[in-house]
Design an enzyme around this catalytic site. Structure first.
Site, mmCIF file in Angstrom:
data_model
loop_
_atom_site.group_PDB
_atom_site.id
_atom_site.type_symbol
_atom_site.label_atom_id
_atom_site.label_comp_id
_atom_site.label_asym_id
_atom_site.label_seq_id
_atom_site.Cartn_x
_atom_site.Cartn_y
_atom_site.Cartn_z
ATOM 1 N N HIS A 131 -0.313 -12.626 0.241
ATOM 2 C CA HIS A 131 0.760 -12.456 1.231
ATOM 3 C C HIS A 131 0.222 -12.977 2.574
ATOM 4 O O HIS A 131 -0.981 -12.911 2.826
ATOM 5 C CB HIS A 131 1.062 -10.957 1.323
ATOM 6 C CG HIS A 131 2.232 -10.575 2.160
ATOM 7 N ND1 HIS A 131 2.180 -10.535 3.530
ATOM 8 C CD2 HIS A 131 3.492 -10.211 1.822
ATOM 9 C CE1 HIS A 131 3.359 -10.137 3.994
ATOM 10 N NE2 HIS A 131 4.172 -9.942 2.982
ATOM 11 N N ASP A 208 -5.855 -5.555 -0.814
ATOM 12 C CA ASP A 208 -4.523 -5.332 -0.265
ATOM 13 C C ASP A 208 -3.716 -4.650 -1.371
ATOM 14 O O ASP A 208 -3.310 -5.288 -2.334
ATOM 15 C CB ASP A 208 -3.929 -6.694 0.136
ATOM 16 C CG ASP A 208 -2.442 -6.621 0.436
ATOM 17 O OD1 ASP A 208 -1.826 -5.562 0.242
ATOM 18 O OD2 ASP A 208 -1.885 -7.652 0.866
ATOM 19 N N GLN A 211 1.272 -3.657 -2.975
ATOM 20 C CA GLN A 211 2.149 -3.680 -4.152
ATOM 21 C C GLN A 211 1.549 -2.914 -5.327
ATOM 22 O O GLN A 211 2.129 -2.911 -6.413
ATOM 23 C CB GLN A 211 2.413 -5.139 -4.584
ATOM 24 C CG GLN A 211 3.143 -5.950 -3.549
ATOM 25 C CD GLN A 211 4.583 -5.471 -3.312
ATOM 26 O OE1 GLN A 211 5.148 -4.725 -4.103
ATOM 27 N NE2 GLN A 211 5.174 -5.892 -2.205
ATOM 28 N N LYS A 234 6.464 1.127 1.260
ATOM 29 C CA LYS A 234 6.593 0.623 -0.120
ATOM 30 C C LYS A 234 6.301 1.736 -1.132
ATOM 31 O O LYS A 234 6.478 1.562 -2.329
ATOM 32 C CB LYS A 234 5.649 -0.563 -0.346
ATOM 33 C CG LYS A 234 6.030 -1.779 0.502
ATOM 34 C CD LYS A 234 5.226 -2.977 0.140
ATOM 35 C CE LYS A 234 5.223 -4.043 1.226
ATOM 36 N NZ LYS A 234 6.423 -4.873 1.251
ATOM 37 N N CYS A 372 6.886 -14.329 1.914
ATOM 38 C CA CYS A 372 5.690 -14.313 2.785
ATOM 39 C C CYS A 372 4.467 -14.820 2.027
ATOM 40 O O CYS A 372 3.360 -14.278 2.166
ATOM 41 C CB CYS A 372 5.414 -12.929 3.352
ATOM 42 S SG CYS A 372 6.673 -12.375 4.481
HETATM 43 N N1 PLP Z 1 0.580 -7.416 1.343
HETATM 44 C C1 PLP Z 1 1.460 -7.469 0.330
HETATM 45 C C2 PLP Z 1 0.969 -7.805 -1.045
HETATM 46 C C3 PLP Z 1 2.811 -7.227 0.567
HETATM 47 O O1 PLP Z 1 3.669 -7.289 -0.436
HETATM 48 C C4 PLP Z 1 3.223 -6.907 1.886
HETATM 49 C C5 PLP Z 1 4.648 -6.698 2.183
HETATM 50 O O2 PLP Z 1 5.524 -7.245 1.549
HETATM 51 C C6 PLP Z 1 2.268 -6.846 2.888
HETATM 52 C C7 PLP Z 1 0.963 -7.118 2.582
HETATM 53 C C8 PLP Z 1 2.637 -6.506 4.285
HETATM 54 O O3 PLP Z 1 3.057 -5.177 4.354
HETATM 55 P P1 PLP Z 1 3.638 -4.599 5.725
HETATM 56 O O4 PLP Z 1 4.711 -5.551 6.167
HETATM 57 O O5 PLP Z 1 4.183 -3.264 5.319
HETATM 58 O O6 PLP Z 1 2.518 -4.514 6.677
#
Ligand code: PLP
Length: 414
Positions: A131, A208, A211, A234, A372
């Site tokens: 992401h 990270d 998900q 999430k 993203c």
């Molecule tokens: N990392 C992953 C794998 C994501 O799916 C997301 C959000 O879609 C993020 C990071 C970013 O999360 P946040 O916007 O809640 O900071």
């Protein structure tokens, strides 16, 4: 995920659905079918009530007050931290830093750990599936320091090429940062094996987990990772709150990121000394209600059962994958063997935004676009995909509605 399926205890999806008031509504005259939980999840009543109860009964600033409300707010805020600690099995509550979300957690590590450890010519390793939140903070760091971002590849199914990743980790690697589960493809990476591999070369690992936590049991000690980041929104909790887990030894060494109230031990104009963990990284008034809401979300998830959720979603993903494969002209993007609740696809040459718009008229919420993950889209040779993502409150009827909606899309664009 396979191990989790062996655990008995089924999830009663109709009971679960009753806990989510938002699901009981119509959209454009059709019952809402919410298939966008990877973007953000819906909230159970227990979370909504915990947040409003806090504002109705306990609202006060934390850590600084001697009055009863402040004591209650502080207790609830710190109890939420302990819930997170138990949820991810961290060794200590002070290894749990409350932040705004995954994005802020990763930026915190880049700006503190990264800025002190990374020098010109050093390398940060990520994967092609990340992401933007796990790309851009490292790019910014690399630009500042003259360091190099190395990117591990995947195959055409969306499976990470772990041997290639291993080859990229060398004597100049200062950190490996990768997703636990890909948001665009659903691939679950073998992170435990990857952490072991990186540690053999003395390279710390940030995962990270944005998900992963809504779908899988996460044990940071068993994974052995050095940092683990996720977002409350999430995980059926509020937006604006998230978590950075860091191993004590690393967090202790890291300088603070933002300066301000609560992160200090003493301040004079000549010198400031910093607070102990985790407060050193929590400058300013935190999202107290958010943390309490996240604690309630964790209670909720544990009440339903993390293993029961994983089993339910696994069945649903299998059902949905088979159903989508039957649709002529539909191409699934991301078919790795180990997957969590994400189905990315293309339908003939219909633009994903058009797919999303037609489905919306049917009351079906999916996400369309680059998710993203623009470098991943480039690797796949597509500009965008349509993505349906599942959560504990989805049922087979939702998948059936999606399939019917996709047939409608085909009729409209025939
Ligand atoms: N990392 C992953 C794998 C994501 O799916 C997301 C959000 O879609 C993020 C990071 C970013 O999360 P946040 O916007 O809640 O900071």
């Amino acid at each position: 995920m396979r191990a989790l399926r062996e655990v008995p205890g089924r999830l009663d999806v109709e009971r679960v659905r009753k806990d989510f008031p938002i699901l009981r509504q119509e959209v454009h005259g059709n019952p809402l079918v919410y298939l966008d939980s990877a973007a953000t999840s819906q909230k159970p009543r227990a979370v909504i009530e915990a947040v409003s109860r806090y504002y109705e009964q306990d609202n006060a600033n934390v850590h600084r007050g001697v009055h009863l409300l402040s004591e209650r707010a502080t207790q609830a805020y710190e109890a939420a931290r302990e819930k997170v600690q138990r949820f991810v099995n961290a060794a200590h509550a002070h290894e749990i830093v409350f932040v705004r979300g995954t994005t802020e957690a990763i930026n915190l590590v880049a700006q503190t750990y990264g800025r002190t450890r990374v020098r010109s010519g050093d390398e940060i390793v990520i994967t092609v599936m990340e992401h933007h939140s796990n790309i851009v903070p490292w790019q910014m760091l690399c630009e500042e320091k003259g360091a190099v971002l190395r990117v591990a590849p995947m195959d055409d199914t969306g499976t990470l090429l772990v041997d290639e990743l291993e080859r990229l980790i060398g004597s100049r690697t200062r950190l490996l940062a990768l997703g636990h589960v890909s948001n665009a493809l659903g691939t679950i990476h073998p992170v435990r094996r990857i952490v072991e591999m990186a540690h053999r070369k003395n390279v710390p690992v940030l995962l990270d987990g944005a998900q992963a936590v809504p779908h899988l049991a996460v044990d940071v000690q068993a994974l052995g990772c050095d940092f683990y980041a996720f977002s409350g929104h999430k995980l059926f909790g509020p937006s604006g709150i998230g978590v950075l887990y860091g191993r004590s030894e690393l967090l202790e060494e890291m300088p603070p990121w933002q300066g301000g109230g609560d992160m200090i031990s003493s301040v004079t104009f000549e010198k400031t000394t910093y607070n102990k963990l985790p407060y050193k990284f929590e400058a300013g008034t935190p999202d107290i209600a958010g943390a309490i809401g996240l604690g309630a979300a964790i209670d909720y998830v544990r009440g339903v059962g993390v293993d029961a959720i994983a089993a339910h979603e696994h069945d649903l993903l299998t059902y949905a994958t088979e159903a989508l494969r039957e649709i002529s002209g539909l191409r699934l993007i991301g078919t790795a063997k180990e997957k969590a609740s994400v189905l990315s696809f293309l339908l003939g040459d219909v633009h994903p935004h058009d797919i999303g718009t037609v489905l919306d008229r049917e009351g079906i919420a999916i996400r369309t676009g680059h998710h993203c993950a623009q470098p991943l889209m480039r690797r796949l040779g597509v500009a965008a995909t349509a993505r349906a993502s599942l959560a504990l409150y989805n049922r087979r009827e939702d998948v059936d509605a999606l399939v019917a909606g996709l047939h409608k899309v085909r009729e409209v664009f025939a």
